[in-house]
Design a protein around this motif. Structure first.
Motif, PDB file in Angstrom:
ATOM      1  N   ARG A 167      44.765  16.489  65.722  1.00 24.37           N
ATOM      2  CA  ARG A 167      43.823  17.469  65.721  1.00 24.37           C
ATOM      3  C   ARG A 167      42.560  16.055  65.704  1.00 24.37           C
ATOM      4  NH1 ARG A 167      47.624  20.183  63.433  1.00 24.37           N
ATOM      5  NH2 ARG A 167      47.221  22.603  64.007  1.00 24.37           N
ATOM      6  N   ARG A 168      41.287  16.665  65.719  1.00 27.23           N
ATOM      7  CA  ARG A 168      40.050  16.024  65.958  1.00 27.23           C
ATOM      8  C   ARG A 168      39.599  16.019  64.233  1.00 27.23           C
ATOM      9  NH1 ARG A 168      39.384  19.249  70.098  1.00 27.23           N
ATOM     10  NH2 ARG A 168      39.704  18.076  71.966  1.00 27.23           N
ATOM     11  N   VAL A 169      39.431  14.958  63.841  1.00 27.80           N
ATOM     12  CA  VAL A 169      39.239  14.950  62.372  1.00 27.80           C
ATOM     13  C   VAL A 169      37.932  13.848  61.826  1.00 27.80           C
ATOM     14  CG1 VAL A 169      40.251  13.728  60.178  1.00 27.80           C
ATOM     15  CG2 VAL A 169      41.565  14.899  61.692  1.00 27.80           C
ATOM     16  N   TRP A 170      37.263  14.446  60.983  1.00 28.93           N
ATOM     17  CA  TRP A 170      36.267  13.643  60.406  1.00 28.93           C
ATOM     18  C   TRP A 170      36.194  13.535  58.930  1.00 28.93           C
ATOM     19  CZ3 TRP A 170      35.667  16.454  64.887  1.00 28.93           C
ATOM     20  CH2 TRP A 170      35.184  15.916  65.998  1.00 28.93           C
ATOM     21  N   LEU A 171      35.850  12.508  58.417  1.00 24.26           N
ATOM     22  CA  LEU A 171      36.266  12.344  57.116  1.00 24.26           C
ATOM     23  C   LEU A 171      34.692  11.931  56.400  1.00 24.26           C
ATOM     24  CD1 LEU A 171      39.309   9.904  56.843  1.00 24.26           C
ATOM     25  CD2 LEU A 171      39.257  12.208  56.820  1.00 24.26           C
ATOM     26  N   PHE A 172      34.484  12.227  55.317  1.00 23.28           N
ATOM     27  CA  PHE A 172      33.258  11.831  54.596  1.00 23.28           C
ATOM     28  C   PHE A 172      33.297  11.866  53.074  1.00 23.28           C
ATOM     29  CE2 PHE A 172      31.642  15.810  52.241  1.00 23.28           C
ATOM     30  CZ  PHE A 172      32.281  16.625  52.971  1.00 23.28           C
ATOM     31  N   SER A 173      32.583  10.709  52.664  1.00 19.37           N
ATOM     32  CA  SER A 173      32.817  10.683  50.960  1.00 19.37           C
ATOM     33  C   SER A 173      31.335  11.059  50.498  1.00 19.37           C
ATOM     34  CB  SER A 173      32.882   9.333  50.634  1.00 19.37           C
ATOM     35  OG  SER A 173      34.090   8.846  51.191  1.00 19.37           O
ATOM     36  N   SER A 174      31.215  11.601  49.371  1.00 25.92           N
ATOM     37  CA  SER A 174      29.899  12.039  48.925  1.00 25.92           C
ATOM     38  C   SER A 174      29.791  11.188  47.501  1.00 25.92           C
ATOM     39  CB  SER A 174      29.804  13.544  48.519  1.00 25.92           C
ATOM     40  OG  SER A 174      29.370  13.797  47.207  1.00 25.92           O
ATOM     41  N   GLY A 175      29.001   9.974  47.527  1.00 23.75           N
ATOM     42  CA  GLY A 175      29.150   9.053  46.511  1.00 23.75           C
ATOM     43  C   GLY A 175      27.958   8.346  46.043  1.00 23.75           C
ATOM     44  N   PRO A 176      27.464   7.506  46.564  1.00 24.13           N
ATOM     45  CA  PRO A 176      26.360   6.611  45.949  1.00 24.13           C
ATOM     46  C   PRO A 176      24.982   7.395  45.698  1.00 24.13           C
ATOM     47  CG  PRO A 176      26.684   6.032  48.257  1.00 24.13           C
ATOM     48  CD  PRO A 176      27.607   7.126  47.927  1.00 24.13           C
ATOM     49  N   THR A 177      24.402   7.160  44.623  1.00 27.86           N
ATOM     50  CA  THR A 177      22.973   7.511  44.329  1.00 27.86           C
ATOM     51  C   THR A 177      22.227   6.116  44.509  1.00 27.86           C
ATOM     52  OG1 THR A 177      23.596   7.046  41.970  1.00 27.86           O
ATOM     53  CG2 THR A 177      23.764   9.392  43.057  1.00 27.86           C
ATOM     54  N   GLY A 178      20.864   6.639  44.341  1.00 27.97           N
ATOM     55  CA  GLY A 178      20.058   5.436  44.760  1.00 27.97           C
ATOM     56  C   GLY A 178      19.510   5.519  46.173  1.00 27.97           C
ATOM     57  N   SER A 179      18.259   4.810  46.507  1.00 28.32           N
ATOM     58  CA  SER A 179      17.647   4.811  47.862  1.00 28.32           C
ATOM     59  C   SER A 179      18.366   3.905  48.656  1.00 28.32           C
ATOM     60  CB  SER A 179      16.109   4.951  47.961  1.00 28.32           C
ATOM     61  OG  SER A 179      15.946   3.844  46.950  1.00 28.32           O
ATOM     62  N   GLY A 180      18.451   3.822  49.845  1.00 23.34           N
ATOM     63  CA  GLY A 180      18.809   3.024  50.928  1.00 23.34           C
ATOM     64  C   GLY A 180      19.999   3.547  51.546  1.00 23.34           C
ATOM     65  N   ASP A 181      20.573   2.897  52.587  1.00 20.77           N
ATOM     66  CA  ASP A 181      21.779   3.294  53.161  1.00 20.77           C
ATOM     67  C   ASP A 181      22.886   3.456  52.476  1.00 20.77           C
ATOM     68  OD1 ASP A 181      23.025   3.277  56.107  1.00 20.77           O
ATOM     69  OD2 ASP A 181      24.389   2.141  55.007  1.00 20.77           O
ATOM     70  N   PRO A 182      23.724   4.671  52.426  1.00 19.60           N
ATOM     71  CA  PRO A 182      24.763   4.833  51.474  1.00 19.60           C
ATOM     72  C   PRO A 182      26.021   3.770  51.593  1.00 19.60           C
ATOM     73  CG  PRO A 182      24.411   6.516  52.862  1.00 19.60           C
ATOM     74  CD  PRO A 182      23.503   5.798  53.256  1.00 19.60           C
ATOM     75  N   VAL A 183      26.056   3.441  52.879  1.00 17.26           N
ATOM     76  CA  VAL A 183      27.256   2.129  53.072  1.00 17.26           C
ATOM     77  C   VAL A 183      26.879   0.953  52.454  1.00 17.26           C
ATOM     78  CG1 VAL A 183      28.804   1.198  54.673  1.00 17.26           C
ATOM     79  CG2 VAL A 183      28.291   3.692  55.174  1.00 17.26           C
ATOM     80  N   GLU A 184      25.621   0.772  52.724  1.00 18.11           N
ATOM     81  CA  GLU A 184      25.111  -0.508  52.008  1.00 18.11           C
ATOM     82  C   GLU A 184      25.157  -0.573  50.585  1.00 18.11           C
ATOM     83  OE1 GLU A 184      21.390  -1.738  53.665  1.00 18.11           O
ATOM     84  OE2 GLU A 184      22.143  -1.645  55.749  1.00 18.11           O
TER      85      GLU A 184
END
Ligand SMILES: Cc1cc2nc3c(=O)[nH]c(=O)nc-3n(C[C@H](O)[C@H](O)[C@H](O)COP(=O)(O)O)c2cc1C
Length: 175
Positions: free
Chosen positions: A80-97
């Motif tokens: 199937r087509r799949v997308w994953l996401f995480s809900s995590g970091p707090t604070g300002s700025g790009d979440p992956v960074e």
């Protein structure tokens, strides 16, 4: 397999649940039919042509129910087509960074490599100190080192979901 989309989530304090509900709402506005369920309520992926799976992040890990779901349903997800996401970091700025490039727990990367998700998103999260005990607050301050508060960015979540919806509407059913 029909045209429905599953938005499955694991959420300890409701932050990821609300993100999943937002994703389901945006898919609905785009004219797509989405079911939004906690992962432990999903038994069968047959009705779904696509799956969006998300989890809160706890000390760099997904909730065990979400990790188990990904591993137990690898074959069906790979079809199937799949997308994953995480809900995590707090604070300002790009979440992956904010997570120094982290997108997924290392232990889940091999299964993700086999499933080939269309995207692995990281969204800002919500750490509500009122819901945490002393030890959890200590973990946030000394190990996670992120601020308390609701940093979820609903516009970013909606925009991401709009791109997912566009891909789904363009696409023919996998089979
Ligand atoms: C004990 C604890 C540990 C956490 N560890 C991390 C972490 O390692 N990385 C991160 O980005 N966020 C971490 N967080 C923040 C949560 O991932 C964030 O609040 C998330 O939105 C919670 O989602 P949920 O309420 O759906 O479980 C932690 C939160 C708690 C309470």
């Amino acid at each position: 397999m029909d045209r429905k989309i599953l938005v499955a989530y694991a959420s300890q304090y409701g932050a990821t649940q609300e993100i999943a509900e937002k994703i389901g709402g945006v898919l609905g506005q785009a004219g797509l039919q989405a079911d939004v369920f906690p992962v432990d309520r999903v038994r069968d992926l047959t009705p779904y042509q696509a799956v969006i799976l998300g989890s809160g992040v706890y000390i760099g890990q997904w909730n065990k129910e979400a990790a188990a779901f990904l591993q137990a349903n690898e074959k069906a997800l790979a079809d199937r087509r799949v997308w994953l996401f995480s809900s995590g970091p707090t604070g300002s700025g790009d979440p992956v960074e904010l997570l120094n490039g982290w997108r997924l727990p290392a232990a889940l990367q091999p299964v993700a490599d086999r499933i080939q998700p269309r995207d692995i998103a990281v969204f800002h999260g919500y750490i509500n100190p009122d819901k945490l005990n002393f030890i959890q607050k200590w973990v946030i301050k000394t190990i996670v080192k992120k601020p308390f508060g609701d940093f979820r960015d609903w516009d970013t979540i909606a925009a991401w979901t709009t791109t997912v919806a566009a891909e789904l509407k363009d696409a023919e059913p996998v089979r």
